[in-house]
Design an enzyme around this catalytic site. Structure first.
Site, PDB file in Angstrom:
ATOM      1  N   SER A  87      17.927  51.618 112.572  1.00 22.98           N
ATOM      2  CA  SER A  87      18.712  51.687 113.710  1.00 22.98           C
ATOM      3  C   SER A  87      19.792  50.595 114.160  1.00 22.98           C
ATOM      4  O   SER A  87      20.643  49.977 113.622  1.00 22.98           O
ATOM      5  CB  SER A  87      18.014  52.151 114.929  1.00 22.98           C
ATOM      6  OG  SER A  87      18.690  52.336 116.046  1.00 22.98           O
TER       7      SER A  87
ATOM      8  N   ASP B 171      23.110  56.806 116.945  1.00 23.06           N
ATOM      9  CA  ASP B 171      22.462  57.565 118.053  1.00 23.06           C
ATOM     10  C   ASP B 171      22.515  56.926 119.448  1.00 23.06           C
ATOM     11  O   ASP B 171      22.093  57.732 120.359  1.00 23.06           O
ATOM     12  CB  ASP B 171      20.807  58.124 117.469  1.00 23.06           C
ATOM     13  CG  ASP B 171      20.095  56.886 117.295  1.00 23.06           C
ATOM     14  OD1 ASP B 171      20.528  55.725 117.471  1.00 23.06           O
ATOM     15  OD2 ASP B 171      18.962  56.843 116.864  1.00 23.06           O
TER      16      ASP B 171
END
Ligand code: G1P
Ligand code: ZN
Length: 543
Positions: A113, A281
């Protein structure tokens, strides 16, 4: 070409955290380390004959090698087909979208991430289930237990295959279909949002800056914003994904996306700014000289959801993680719909979305999403805002100011103390836990404690229970302090202190956030003994 069975021994500590297994690249590059974890995932899944797996990652260092390893192991495990993003690239939301659209058994996301990449950076792997979302704890725990007793893994010795050309090839009996990473995702976005209205907005001279942070969302943003929506070339900056994200920390917050913040602070700044993280995201929304907190972004989108064709039918409910501000709760109340408070981590939204209890979800950590997929979705949030700006013709700041005037403002900030010694962080939390029963009713400065607890959650759909999800000290006027240890870090512990104060009176809606929260910051220090335990006089990062 044949399938090899390779003897191996367990590695300690392969327990997935808030979002999959994340470790330093050097840890993942140890022989058998990745293989052990992947075999444990496959063993947990059982027979996969005839099934499809989706595979892709954020393009960080080690992504391509890991893709080859997993393809060869998937072939040995008997999958019928793997859909892999071209170049090994798929954003996290795109993996979720592709799993759902193609009826896959699940998917593997390769990403750490927002953690830095490169040879000295982090790598990660996460398994997503058929609904498209992160595996629930029952599955991740089963995977972890398998890693503790693993003694062999299976892998095809076929040569590496070409993942750069859109085509179908084979490893053993398994088809490997290399897909366009953007197409399915873009088609879904087109169904949810009013692309004509956004096109007209760009056609009218509206200017935007999207910071891809040299991470995975660059190609998605270029294709959708500049390609399909007609935003001028150059709207997307830092658009090319790099293995080390250009040496930056691909986390879209005002600290790490400093370039975007500087652009948006200029006198002739674009009308709208946004950024996304390593795996696409997360999102940050910025107006001209104006940053929108993620908690407010969720609340504003919820209050205005009807502008977007995909949400015109209304929202079933809103869900937010416990530390996220309660701005969305007020919107839910006004709309007459439920608001769910879940532990930190997107995986806790899955059951609510599947059961049709919630439509929009959000986290204070720059995560927003909906039931369109089962991951948070950076570009989705940006398109939602663009749809809102296009339909209302208002500026970002105007929309947020009006929102506060109607619902009140929840001042909000998170103070992170990174790379603290794990023992000290654990002791800080343990000593807070001991204090909990004595706090209710106590006067702390101008505040009185309503209740203090360690957040526990019972999933209203499947009844599963998650304990010790963060210590909350909630004041009688609704202000809050939350203490939590991060579950995604790879170095020591990260202490997160979340601060929230509600202000109904518009006269006080334009204070500086840290000043508005000063009294709560002091109380957090007094009650938590942060400096004493961590040896830190101030946080590493304030968002
Ligand atoms: C962090 C965020 C959390 C988010 C997760 C994955 O987890 O706080 O909201 O879901 O990253 O993006 P943490 O490090 O706090 O465990
Ligand atoms: Zn992410």
């Amino acid at each position: 070409m044949s399938i090899q069975t390779v003897a191996t021994k367990p590695f300690p500590g392969q327990r997935p955290g808030t979002s999959g297994l994340r470790k330093k690249v050097s840890v993942f590059r140890q022989p058998s380390y990745l293989e052990n974890f992947v075999q444990s995932v496959f063993d947990t899944l059982g027979d996969c004959a005839g099934k499809t797996l989706v595979l892709g990652g954020d393009g960080r260092y080690h992504n391509r090698e890991a893709v080859q390893t997993i393809l060869h192991m998937a072939a040995a495990h008997g999958f019928a087909k793997v859909l892999v993003g071209q170049g090994g690239i798929l954003s996290t939301p795109a993996v979720s979208c592709v799993i759902r659209k193609h009826g896959a058994l699940g998917g593997i996301v390769l990403s750490a991430s927002h953690n830095p990449g490169g040879p000295d950076g982090d790598f990660g792997i996460k398994y997503n289930i058929a609904a498209g979302g992160p595996a629930p704890e029952s599955v991740t725990e089963a995977i972890f237990h398998r890693t503790e007793s693993i003694s062999r893994y299976r892998i095809s010795d076929a040569p590496a295959i070409d993942i750069d050309r859109i085509a179908t090839s084979r490893i053993e009996q398994m088809d490997v279909e290399v897909i366009d990473p953007v197409a399915d995702y873009a088609e879904l976005m087109q169904r949810l949002f009013d692309f004509d209205a956004i096109k007209a907005l760009f056609g009218s001279g509206f200017r935007m800056c999207f910071d891809g942070m040299h991470a995975v969302s660059g190609p998605y943003a270029k294709a959708i914003l500049e390609g399909m929506l007609g935003a001028p070339a150059g709207t997307v900056i830092n658009a090319v994904p790099l293995e080390d994200f250009g040496g930056h920390h691909p986390d879209p917050n005002p600290v790490n996306a400093a370039q975007l913040i500087a652009i948006m602070a200029e006198d002739d700044a674009p009308d709208f700014g946004a950024a996304s993280d390593g795996d696409g995201d997360r999102n940050m929304i910025v107006g001209r000289k104006f940053e929108v907190t993620p908690s407010d972004s969720l609340a504003v989108l919820a209050a205005n959801a009807a502008v977007a064709p995909g949400y015109r039918a209304g929202l079933k409910g809103i869900a937010r993680s416990m530390p996220t501000s309660r701005a969305a709760d007020r919107v839910a109340e006004a709309l007459g719909i439920p608001c769910y408070e879940t532990p930190t981590g997107w995986k806790f939204f899955g059951t609510l979305l599947d059961a049709g209890k919630a439509t929009l979800c959000g986290e204070e950590s720059y995560g927003t999403g909906s039931d369109h997929i089962r991951e948070k979705d950076g570009l989705w949030a940006v398109l939602f805002w663009l749809n809102l700006l296009a339909v209302t013709g208002k500026s970002v700041q105007q929309l947020v100011d009006e929102h506060w005037a109607r619902f009140g403002r929840n001042y909000y900030s998170r103070h992170d103390y990174e790379a603290v010694a794990s023992e000290a962080a654990n002791e800080l939390m343990a000593s807070l836990r001991i204090k909990l029963p004595t706090l209710a009713g106590r006067d702390l400065g101008h505040y009185v404690v309503d209740f203090a607890d360690d957040f526990e959650y019972t999933d209203p759909v499947d009844g599963s229970v998650a304990t010790q999800q963060g210590i909350r000290i909630v004041m009688t006027n609704g202000s809050r302090i939350v203490f939590r240890l991060s579950g995604t870090g790879t170095e020591g512990a990260t202490l997160r202190v979340y601060l929230e104060r509600y202000e109904a009176d518009p006269t006080y809606h334009h204070l500086l956030t840290q000043q508005a929260l000063a009294a709560l910051i002091l109380i957090a220090e007094q009650v938590g003994g942060i400096t004493g335990w961590t040896g830190r006089a101030r946080p590493t990062v304030i968002t």
